[in-house]
Motif scaffolding. Sequence first.
Motif, PDB file in Angstrom:
ATOM      1  N   TRP A  76      65.427  21.798  -4.745  1.00  0.00           N
ATOM      2  CA  TRP A  76      65.172  22.778  -3.669  1.00  0.00           C
ATOM      3  C   TRP A  76      65.187  22.151  -2.490  1.00  0.00           C
ATOM      4  O   TRP A  76      65.493  22.833  -1.389  1.00  0.00           O
ATOM      5  N   ALA A 111      68.684  21.659  -1.392  1.00  0.00           N
ATOM      6  CA  ALA A 111      69.480  22.798  -0.838  1.00  0.00           C
ATOM      7  C   ALA A 111      68.965  23.219   0.533  1.00  0.00           C
ATOM      8  O   ALA A 111      69.688  23.632   1.209  1.00  0.00           O
ATOM      9  N   TYR A 112      67.711  22.980   0.849  1.00  0.00           N
ATOM     10  CA  TYR A 112      67.096  23.381   2.109  1.00  0.00           C
ATOM     11  C   TYR A 112      67.951  22.479   3.170  1.00  0.00           C
ATOM     12  O   TYR A 112      68.271  22.783   4.385  1.00  0.00           O
ATOM     13  N   ILE A 124      71.636  23.150   4.037  1.00  0.00           N
ATOM     14  CA  ILE A 124      71.804  24.254   5.148  1.00  0.00           C
ATOM     15  C   ILE A 124      71.551  23.905   6.639  1.00  0.00           C
ATOM     16  O   ILE A 124      72.170  24.348   7.262  1.00  0.00           O
ATOM     17  N   ILE A 169      74.815  26.992   0.272  1.00  0.00           N
ATOM     18  CA  ILE A 169      73.789  27.885  -0.437  1.00  0.00           C
ATOM     19  C   ILE A 169      74.791  28.340  -1.774  1.00  0.00           C
ATOM     20  O   ILE A 169      74.197  28.163  -2.881  1.00  0.00           O
ATOM     21  N   THR A 173      75.108  25.163  -4.065  1.00  0.00           N
ATOM     22  CA  THR A 173      73.815  24.688  -4.593  1.00  0.00           C
ATOM     23  C   THR A 173      73.282  25.516  -5.741  1.00  0.00           C
ATOM     24  O   THR A 173      72.695  25.396  -6.771  1.00  0.00           O
ATOM     25  N   ASN A 174      73.649  27.126  -5.138  1.00  0.00           N
ATOM     26  CA  ASN A 174      73.271  28.042  -6.307  1.00  0.00           C
ATOM     27  C   ASN A 174      73.997  28.049  -7.628  1.00  0.00           C
ATOM     28  O   ASN A 174      73.743  28.525  -8.547  1.00  0.00           O
ATOM     29  N   SER A 232      68.500  30.083  -6.536  1.00  0.00           N
ATOM     30  CA  SER A 232      67.361  30.301  -5.190  1.00  0.00           C
ATOM     31  C   SER A 232      66.272  30.297  -5.235  1.00  0.00           C
ATOM     32  O   SER A 232      65.687  30.848  -6.245  1.00  0.00           O
ATOM     33  N   VAL A 236      65.912  29.201   0.544  1.00  0.00           N
ATOM     34  CA  VAL A 236      67.274  29.552   0.314  1.00  0.00           C
ATOM     35  C   VAL A 236      67.448  30.842   0.564  1.00  0.00           C
ATOM     36  O   VAL A 236      68.309  31.328   1.139  1.00  0.00           O
TER      37      VAL A 236
END
Length: 714
Positions: free
Chosen positions: A169, A172-173, A176, A442, A445-446, A451, A455
Motif C-alpha cells: 500500500w 502504491a502511494y 503515484i 494506480i 499496482t491495482n 485499492s 489510492v
Amino acid sequence: DKIITYSFYLLFFLTPLFWTSLNYELFEYNKMMLVYGLTIVIAASWLIKMLVLKKVVILPGPFGLFLLFFLVSQTLATIFSIDLHTSIWGYYSRFHGGFLSTIAYVVLYFAFVNNLSSLSHLRNLFKVMLLSGFLLSLYGIAEHFGIDRDLWVQDVQNRVFSTLGQPNWLAAYLAILLPITMGIGLSSLLESQNSKLKTQKYKSNVKSNKPKTFDFLHEFLTFDFSLLTYFVLSLVFYLVLLYTKSRSGLIGFWIADVIFWTFILNRTRFVILSFVIGHLSFVILTFFVGGSGLGPLEKFTYQKLFLPPTSNLTPPTANFSSSTSILETGVTESSDIRKIVWQGAVDIFRHYPIFGSGVETFAYAYYQYRPVKHNMTSEWDFLYNKAHNEYLNFLATTGVVGLGSYLLFIASYVWWFFKKFALLRQNDVYLIIGLFTGWISILITNFFGFSVVMVGLFFFLIPALSFLLVEEKKNTQNSLTSEQLSTGQAISISLIFLISLIVLVQLGRLWFADTVFAKGYRENRSSQFVEAYGNLTTAIKINPQEPFYGDELAFVSAVLAIALDKEKDATAAAVLQKQAILLSNKVVAENPRNINFLKSRVRIFFALSQIDPALKGEALSALEKAQILAPTDPKITYNLAVLYHQIGQNDKAIEYFKKTIKLKPDYRDAYYSLALFYQDQKDLKKAKEQLNFILTKLNPNDEQAKKKLEEINH
C-alpha cells in the motif's frame, strides 16, 4: 469556500498520516473514517454555499457522467448483494470499497470540480500533498533503521510500511507521488528558465566569442532551489519505495516513469539533463540499497555482489510442528497463489455475471468457488477478502456492469488526456503529464493488488485536478448581495448544519465503538473473558448494527457460561448461555452467507455442549451449512468428521476424513485422526497405514506419529 478548500488540504495531508493503536484495524479504518468526516464537512459547506448564492449549479466535468454510471453500478450490486451489510459498509475493519465509500469519493469529485478553480489553491494542494508524503517517508526511513521494530509482529525493518500499514500500500502511494513530484519539479524548472529569459537583457550589438558548450549546464545549476527541493523529494520517495521491497509498486512506478519521459524527453536540453541526473541517482540508490524485488536486477546490487550471503540473512532452520507437512515448509510464490485466487474470482463471475456477488463480498463468495489447488499452497487456511486484482475483484463482486463502468471511467480520463495533450500550454504540460502517469501507476499496482484509501482518493480526484489545471476559465468571485437571508434560507442552512453535526457525532460514535470493541477483542484473545465481556457489551450498545460485535460477544458469553457452570452457578450460566445462543442466532440469520459467522457458531455451540450435550447437534448443523457454502475447505470437512465421530456416526466420520484428505492430500492432522479412529475400531493395519504415510510422505520427524506407531506395534 475557505472551509471547502482547507478541508481538501486536510484530506490530502492528514489521510496518509492518520492511524491509531486504539482500533481493531489501525490504518485503513482510521483513514476511511477521516475521509467520511471531511466529506461530510465539504458536502455540508457546499450545500450551504449554494443556498446562500441561490444557485444550484453542479458541473460534472468531462468525467462526471461516467462516475455517476459507476455509482449506479455499485448501487445495483449492493441491492442484489449476498450480504447487504458488508456491501453498504465494506468488509469490517477497513470499510474501504463499500457502497458508502464510493458515495464519498463521488461527492468529493463533484465538490472538487465545482469549488476549487483557483490556480493558487491547486498549487497549494500539491505542496500539501508532497509535504505529507515527505513526512510519511521520513518515518519510513526511520522505520527501516529500527525506530519501531519492537512494536509490530511484521519485520518492518525488512519491508517498511510507515503510516500506511502494509508495504504494498505504501509502495502504491509512492508510485503515484513520484511522477507528480517530477512533473512539479520540471514545471518549476521551466518557470525559472522563462523568468530568467525575460529579465535577462542582451545587447544586440555585442557579440561574445566565449565557448558556449557548457553554458546550459551552468544555467541549470544556477536555477533557484525549488528544483533541488523536488529532486531531493523524488530521491526520498524512491528510497522508501525500495525499502518496501514491493514488486508491484516498483513495476507501477517504472512503467509510469517510462510513459512520463516518453511524453516529454524531447522538449528541452534542461529536461534531458534532468532525466540523466535523476535516473542516474535512481540507479545508484537501487545498486546500494537493493529491494527491487525483481530477481534479475537484485543479482547486480551491492549486497549481492560484494557482501557475503549470510551478512543480512539468517539461514532458515527446520522447525516441523506436529501439524506441518513437508509440502508446507516452503512459502508458495505469491504469483502462483494469485493465479489460483484469480481463477476463483472468474468462477464467482460466472455464477453472478450481471451485478456480481455484491460489493465487497469476495470473502464470502470465494469460499464457495475456491479452487481445490488452493489447499496445496502455504496460505491454504488464509482468509482472502479481496481478489488481489482490482479488476477481477470488480468483476466478481459487481459483475460485468460494475467492471464495465469502472473501465469506462478509466477510458474517459485516458481519452481526455490524449485529446488535450496537444493543446496543453508549455507551463502546464509537465505537471499534467506527472498527474496522468502517477494515475497510470494506480492501474498497474491495482492489477497486482487492490485499492486502499489513499489510492482511491488519487484515483477519483487526479482526473478532477487535471481538468481544473487545463480548463481555461477565469476565477470569478461569487457575488453576494447585501440582502439578508430569507426565512427559508435560514431554516435550510440550520437544518443542513444540524444534520451534518448529527452525522459527524454518529461517525465519532462508530469510531469510538470500534476502539471499545478492539479492547474487548484483544482481552478475549488473552483469556481476560470478564473484561472482554464488559467492553464488547459496551461496543454493542454504541453500535448495535454491527454483527461482528455480536458474534464476538456470543463466543465470550459461551466461555463465561461454561466457567460459571463449572462453579455450580447454574442460574448465571443459563443467562449467559441463552445470550450466546440468541446473539449467534441473530448474527447468522441476518448474515446467512457469511462463512466466518457460521464457523464461529460451530465453536460457540460445541463449547456450550459441555453444559447441554444436545447442542452438539446445532454445532453439526452449522458446520453442514458452512460445508455447503465452502465445499473445498478441508478444515470444515475435518471438523465434520470429528463431530460425526463424537456423536457416534462412524461411517460419516470416515467419509469426511477421506474427503478431507482428498481436498488436501498433505493434511497431517486428518491422517493422524484417522489413525486414532482406526485404532479405536481395532483396525490396526489401517491405523499403521495412516501413520506410515505421515512419516514417509509428510514429515519423517513427526514425534507424535512415531510414538503412536510404536504403541500400536507393541
